[in-house]
Write an enzyme that holds these catalytic residues in place. Structure first.
Site, PDB file in Angstrom:
ATOM      1  N   GLU A 132       0.823  -1.319  -0.094  1.00 31.11           N
ATOM      2  CA  GLU A 132      -0.055   0.110   0.008  1.00 31.11           C
ATOM      3  C   GLU A 132       0.910   1.175   0.034  1.00 31.11           C
ATOM      4  O   GLU A 132       0.361   2.325  -0.275  1.00 31.11           O
ATOM      5  CB  GLU A 132      -0.992   0.078   1.312  1.00 31.11           C
ATOM      6  CG  GLU A 132      -1.821  -1.127   1.164  1.00 31.11           C
ATOM      7  CD  GLU A 132      -3.000  -0.911   1.900  1.00 31.11           C
ATOM      8  OE1 GLU A 132      -3.528   0.019   2.365  1.00 31.11           O
ATOM      9  OE2 GLU A 132      -3.707  -2.234   2.713  1.00 31.11           O
ATOM     10  N   TYR A 157      -2.477   4.954   7.234  1.00 32.71           N
ATOM     11  CA  TYR A 157      -2.102   3.901   7.491  1.00 32.71           C
ATOM     12  C   TYR A 157      -0.755   3.511   6.505  1.00 32.71           C
ATOM     13  O   TYR A 157       0.360   3.316   6.851  1.00 32.71           O
ATOM     14  CB  TYR A 157      -2.838   2.723   7.092  1.00 32.71           C
ATOM     15  CG  TYR A 157      -2.092   1.109   7.102  1.00 32.71           C
ATOM     16  CD1 TYR A 157      -1.297   0.569   7.947  1.00 32.71           C
ATOM     17  CD2 TYR A 157      -2.352   0.484   6.060  1.00 32.71           C
ATOM     18  CE1 TYR A 157      -0.611  -0.296   7.859  1.00 32.71           C
ATOM     19  CE2 TYR A 157      -1.728  -0.762   5.537  1.00 32.71           C
ATOM     20  CZ  TYR A 157      -0.753  -1.211   6.644  1.00 32.71           C
ATOM     21  OH  TYR A 157      -0.148  -2.212   6.265  1.00 32.71           O
ATOM     22  N   ASN A 186      -2.108  -8.216  -0.122  1.00 33.75           N
ATOM     23  CA  ASN A 186      -3.248  -8.720   1.132  1.00 33.75           C
ATOM     24  C   ASN A 186      -2.918  -9.974   1.509  1.00 33.75           C
ATOM     25  O   ASN A 186      -3.079 -10.944   0.504  1.00 33.75           O
ATOM     26  CB  ASN A 186      -4.503  -8.317   0.362  1.00 33.75           C
ATOM     27  CG  ASN A 186      -4.953  -6.999   0.723  1.00 33.75           C
ATOM     28  OD1 ASN A 186      -4.143  -6.025   0.267  1.00 33.75           O
ATOM     29  ND2 ASN A 186      -6.182  -6.693   0.796  1.00 33.75           N
ATOM     30  N   TYR A 214     -17.257  -2.263  -0.425  1.00 30.56           N
ATOM     31  CA  TYR A 214     -17.234  -0.746  -0.630  1.00 30.56           C
ATOM     32  C   TYR A 214     -17.690  -0.544  -2.281  1.00 30.56           C
ATOM     33  O   TYR A 214     -17.161  -1.254  -2.961  1.00 30.56           O
ATOM     34  CB  TYR A 214     -15.893  -0.381  -0.355  1.00 30.56           C
ATOM     35  CG  TYR A 214     -15.511  -0.112   0.965  1.00 30.56           C
ATOM     36  CD1 TYR A 214     -16.344   0.623   1.580  1.00 30.56           C
ATOM     37  CD2 TYR A 214     -14.424  -0.700   1.635  1.00 30.56           C
ATOM     38  CE1 TYR A 214     -16.061   0.988   3.068  1.00 30.56           C
ATOM     39  CE2 TYR A 214     -14.065  -0.262   3.063  1.00 30.56           C
ATOM     40  CZ  TYR A 214     -15.073   0.314   3.734  1.00 30.56           C
ATOM     41  OH  TYR A 214     -14.721   0.802   4.970  1.00 30.56           O
TER      42      TYR A 214
END
Length: 348
Positions: A132, A157, A186, A214
């Protein structure tokens, strides 16, 4: 080797501890036991002769110095971190304190210990991070994160993890601390904390609750089975080139909607409803602020230099994961009942 694992009671950390003990290493598990930690993850190795536990916060430099002095580790595997994107949006301060300042304290303690011991050539500081930090990719399968991709974090984060990565590189370049770094995609698998995406979907499905996704579910993630990740991490700390980073990916890209439908299909087979499919519970919710469109890792470096590649496909891994949750209700039920643990959607 004697390995100091920070965050060893967490999801990925506990997988590393279990595998390291199985391979004959000694392990010192250093964990503050915050909300996402669970010593039950380590029940299978808790009585192993090579295992020790220290309840210490990585922000406590004096306590870290004592751990280094008393246990004298050969390797450090630094996994302790706040890692929940939604929580970082709601309360970024603890992410800066733990991921940035905590990593600084770890580096300071490791450097002092390494120098006090005469700079042993076998010492390694392995910093475990996330893909990320690289930001978001376009929906083009030819474009993936490499170790040379520019950093572009877009959440508190990921920004805090980017900061910690930069500190680790600086300690290598400035002080010569022998470090290796990894950035992973992930993770999923057994012992995954119940408010992350995959456990939320499994457990909400079983409870007859909505399965929240989402936006329109088009966000793409590369899914890595946690036991494959643990194997890669131990390989990097042992054989990775000093000062070098390695991207670790599952080579399993899926949209969030595809992932959730796959989980529903597995549940339909393993624990069928009285009528209909678990997919009928899918509900689209307001998108997360700054939600990255796509993550995908090019794992060529770790494959070509160290000979590693994932052993589990996402279909195999998801089936194993669903079965594990079906078989281990007391574990996840206890964590669900903890104060402050909600039905969030994790990194997905």
């Amino acid at each position: 080797m004697k390995i100091l694992v920070t965050g060893g009671a967490g999801f990925i950390g506990s997988a590393v501890v279990r595998l390291a003990i199985a391979r004959g290493h000694q392990v010192v598990n250093l964990d503050a036991l915050t909300y996402a930690a669970c010593l039950e993850n380590l029940a299978s190795v808790a009585d192993a002769p090579g295992y020790a536990f220290e309840q210490v916060d990585i922000r406590d430099g004096a306590a870290l110095a004592q751990v280094f002095a008393s246990h004298k580790p050969d390797w450090v595997m630094h996994l302790a971190a706040e890692s929940h994107v939604d929580r970082s949006i709601d309360g970024p301060g603890v992410f800066i304190e733990t991921n940035v300042m905590g990593t600084y304290q770890m580096l300071a303690a490791a450097r002092q210990y390494w120098e006090d011991e005469g700079r042993p050539e076998t010492f390694r500081f392995h910093h475990i991070s996330t893909d990320e930090v690289f930001g978001s990719l376009p929906n083009d399968p030819k474009v993936k994160f490499t170790e040379d991709t520019a950093y572009d974090p877009r959440s508190p984060y990921s920004a805090s993890k980017a900061g910690s990565d930069h500190l680790v590189r600086a300690w290598h370049e400035t002080y010569g601390l022998p470090v290796v770094l990894t950035n992973c995609s992930n993770n999923y698998g057994p012992f995954h904390f119940p408010e992350k995406l995959i456990p939320v979907i499994i457990l909400n499905a079983l409870a007859g609750k909505p399965l929240p996704i989402y936006g329109d579910g088009s966000n793409i993630r590369d899914w890595l089975y946690v036991e494959d990740h643990a194997d890669a991490l131990l390989l990097v700390v042992e054989k990775g080139a000093l000062g070098r980073s390695y991207n670790i990916g599952g080579e399993n890209e899926r949209t969030n909607l595809q992932l959730v439908k796959t989980l529903c299909g597995i549940l339909d087979q393993k624990r069928p409803k009285d009528s209909g499919s678990y997919a009928d519970q899918i509900t689209f919710v307001t998108d997360r602020p700054g939600h990255d469109a796509r993550y995908a890792i090019d794992p060529s470096r770790i494959r070509n230099e160290l000979g590693w590649r994932p052993s589990v496909t996402v279909e195999e891994g998801l089936e194993k994961t669903v079965q594990w949750y079906l078989d281990n209700e007391p574990w996840w039920r206890a964590l669900q009942n903890r104060a402050g643990v909600g039905q969030r959607l994790g990194k997905g």
